[in-house]
Scaffold this motif. Structure first.
Motif, PDB file in Angstrom:
ATOM      1  N   UNK A 169      13.510  -2.234  -3.460  1.00  0.00           N
ATOM      2  CA  UNK A 169      15.172  -2.345  -3.934  1.00  0.00           C
ATOM      3  C   UNK A 169      15.957  -3.474  -3.123  1.00  0.00           C
ATOM      4  N   UNK A 170      15.135  -4.112  -2.079  1.00  0.00           N
ATOM      5  CA  UNK A 170      15.614  -5.330  -1.594  1.00  0.00           C
ATOM      6  C   UNK A 170      15.526  -6.508  -2.429  1.00  0.00           C
ATOM      7  N   UNK A 171      14.861  -6.326  -3.458  1.00  0.00           N
ATOM      8  CA  UNK A 171      14.612  -7.378  -4.408  1.00  0.00           C
ATOM      9  C   UNK A 171      14.759  -6.924  -6.084  1.00  0.00           C
ATOM     10  N   UNK A 172      15.762  -5.880  -6.140  1.00  0.00           N
ATOM     11  CA  UNK A 172      15.701  -5.335  -7.304  1.00  0.00           C
ATOM     12  C   UNK A 172      16.624  -6.267  -8.272  1.00  0.00           C
ATOM     13  N   UNK A 173      17.512  -7.186  -7.789  1.00  0.00           N
ATOM     14  CA  UNK A 173      18.264  -7.946  -8.627  1.00  0.00           C
ATOM     15  C   UNK A 173      17.021  -8.948  -9.153  1.00  0.00           C
ATOM     16  N   UNK A 174      15.852  -8.992  -8.690  1.00  0.00           N
ATOM     17  CA  UNK A 174      14.753  -9.930  -9.450  1.00  0.00           C
ATOM     18  C   UNK A 174      14.230  -9.548 -10.114  1.00  0.00           C
ATOM     19  N   UNK A 175      14.182  -7.953 -10.387  1.00  0.00           N
ATOM     20  CA  UNK A 175      13.704  -7.132 -11.331  1.00  0.00           C
ATOM     21  C   UNK A 175      12.606  -6.419 -10.972  1.00  0.00           C
ATOM     22  N   UNK A 176      12.409  -6.249  -9.434  1.00  0.00           N
ATOM     23  CA  UNK A 176      11.544  -5.357  -8.922  1.00  0.00           C
ATOM     24  C   UNK A 176      12.129  -3.892  -9.204  1.00  0.00           C
ATOM     25  N   UNK A 177      11.054  -3.047  -9.505  1.00  0.00           N
ATOM     26  CA  UNK A 177      11.432  -1.591  -9.789  1.00  0.00           C
ATOM     27  C   UNK A 177      10.653  -0.536  -8.720  1.00  0.00           C
ATOM     28  N   UNK A 178       9.625  -0.979  -8.283  1.00  0.00           N
ATOM     29  CA  UNK A 178       8.663  -0.179  -7.346  1.00  0.00           C
ATOM     30  C   UNK A 178       7.664   0.299  -8.224  1.00  0.00           C
ATOM     31  N   UNK A 179       7.422   0.031  -9.337  1.00  0.00           N
ATOM     32  CA  UNK A 179       6.670   0.657 -10.268  1.00  0.00           C
ATOM     33  C   UNK A 179       5.034   0.033  -9.800  1.00  0.00           C
ATOM     34  N   UNK A 180       3.937   0.585 -10.622  1.00  0.00           N
ATOM     35  CA  UNK A 180       2.594   0.410 -10.306  1.00  0.00           C
ATOM     36  C   UNK A 180       2.390  -1.035 -10.247  1.00  0.00           C
ATOM     37  N   UNK A 181       3.043  -1.979 -11.160  1.00  0.00           N
ATOM     38  CA  UNK A 181       2.822  -3.333 -11.131  1.00  0.00           C
ATOM     39  C   UNK A 181       3.260  -3.867 -10.015  1.00  0.00           C
ATOM     40  N   UNK A 182       4.565  -3.683  -9.457  1.00  0.00           N
ATOM     41  CA  UNK A 182       5.051  -4.178  -8.375  1.00  0.00           C
ATOM     42  C   UNK A 182       4.267  -3.910  -6.996  1.00  0.00           C
ATOM     43  N   UNK A 183       3.621  -2.558  -7.021  1.00  0.00           N
ATOM     44  CA  UNK A 183       2.809  -2.325  -5.734  1.00  0.00           C
ATOM     45  C   UNK A 183       1.545  -3.066  -5.911  1.00  0.00           C
ATOM     46  N   UNK A 184       0.946  -3.391  -7.039  1.00  0.00           N
ATOM     47  CA  UNK A 184      -0.099  -4.283  -7.109  1.00  0.00           C
ATOM     48  C   UNK A 184       0.262  -5.801  -6.969  1.00  0.00           C
ATOM     49  N   UNK A 185       1.384  -6.133  -7.015  1.00  0.00           N
ATOM     50  CA  UNK A 185       1.786  -7.752  -6.574  1.00  0.00           C
ATOM     51  C   UNK A 185       1.915  -7.741  -5.117  1.00  0.00           C
ATOM     52  N   UNK A 186       2.493  -6.455  -4.419  1.00  0.00           N
ATOM     53  CA  UNK A 186       2.303  -6.337  -3.014  1.00  0.00           C
ATOM     54  C   UNK A 186       1.062  -6.430  -2.376  1.00  0.00           C
ATOM     55  N   UNK A 187       0.259  -5.467  -2.943  1.00  0.00           N
ATOM     56  CA  UNK A 187      -1.176  -5.408  -2.461  1.00  0.00           C
ATOM     57  C   UNK A 187      -2.008  -6.819  -2.718  1.00  0.00           C
ATOM     58  N   UNK A 188      -1.547  -7.564  -3.629  1.00  0.00           N
ATOM     59  CA  UNK A 188      -2.238  -8.795  -3.726  1.00  0.00           C
ATOM     60  C   UNK A 188      -1.827  -9.878  -2.816  1.00  0.00           C
ATOM     61  N   UNK A 189      -0.713  -9.684  -2.231  1.00  0.00           N
ATOM     62  CA  UNK A 189      -0.195 -10.556  -1.241  1.00  0.00           C
ATOM     63  C   UNK A 189      -0.736 -10.077   0.216  1.00  0.00           C
TER      64      UNK A 189
END
Length: 248
Positions: A169-189
């Motif tokens: 939610x801290x970056x919701x204005x950028x389009x992040x929703x906390x979906x599976x793709x967002x989790x994958x982006x986090x895990x990649x970092x």
């Protein structure tokens, strides 16, 4: 080796029936065990955590294995998990000399060197040093879940929802929703910065409602799963990592 026997051994290996491999090969007369059979035996012994026996069999075909990177890898694997870290370093270095692009050998070489350094410092127990092979239970990983597959691979999955939703939610204005793709982006970092030796080993296959990571290297997956869950429980750490995640 007789092709029918080879096919059966590979079938048992794919089904994790290592005891059948061991008993079948050991029933053969010693003079009838060629290099390939001994390597199958050593691999099965490794998978049954009988590392000292595996080492003995691998060394019995040392001359034939000298130019085989897989022989060096399997010997190094046995050395590593039996706590013979300096010998493991030498074995994985030889494997990489013969096959420089082998990611599994590179990963275990890194682990072996770290273990040697930790032993020198005397700051960790053998169990801590070998944490990559630790067992984790469902409760420890929840809400993540490890799933084994028939082909021997292992997946880490998460049905996305409320877990750590405030991070996204801290970056919701950028389009992040906390979906599976967002989790994958986090895990990649997380992998890039905290476990770079696993970047080419852990793969992601997310969907909108599910985060999924997978690999055929079970030890690597267990190591990643435990470390990633631990990171997720540290809001400051996971928030910092997420600040560098890219929207898919």
């Amino acid at each position: 080796m007789h092709p029918t026997l080879l096919k059966q051994l590979n079938l048992w290996h794919n089904r994790n029936k290592y005891k059948e491999i061991i008993s079948t090969i050991l029933e053969l007369p010693e003079e009838g065990r060629d290099y390939e059979l001994v390597c199958h035996l050593g691999r099965a012994l490794n998978n049954e955590d009988r590392y000292n026996e595996a080492i003995a069999y691998f060394l019995s075909v040392q001359d034939e294995g000298a130019a085989d990177p897989l022989w060096h890898y399997r010997l190094g694997y046995a050395y590593y998990y039996s706590g013979k870290y300096e010998a493991a370093v030498a074995a994985f270095e030889h494997a990489l000399e013969l096959e420089p692009d082998d990611q599994d050998s590179q990963m275990l070489l890194n682990w072996s060197r770290n273990a040697v350094n930790k032993e020198a410092l005397g700051s960790d127990s053998a169990d801590q040093i070998r944490g990559e092979k630790r067992e984790v239970n469902d409760e420890e990983l929840a809400p993540f879940k490890l799933v084994s597959h028939d082909n021997g691979s292992l997946s880490l999955i998460l049905s996305v929802g409320s877990y750590k939703s405030h991070i996204f939610e801290a970056r919701a204005d950028e389009g992040f929703e906390g979906n599976g793709y967002d989790w994958a982006s986090l895990a990649a970092v997380f992998l890039d910065e905290k476990m770079p030796e696993l970047v080419s080993i852990i793969n992601f296959d997310p969907e909108a409602g599910m985060f999924a990571a997978y690999t055929s290297n079970q030890e690597a997956m267990v190591s990643f799963a435990a470390a990633f869950k631990e990171a997720c429980e540290n809001d400051a750490l996971i928030g910092d990592l997420f600040s560098r995640a890219e929207l898919d």
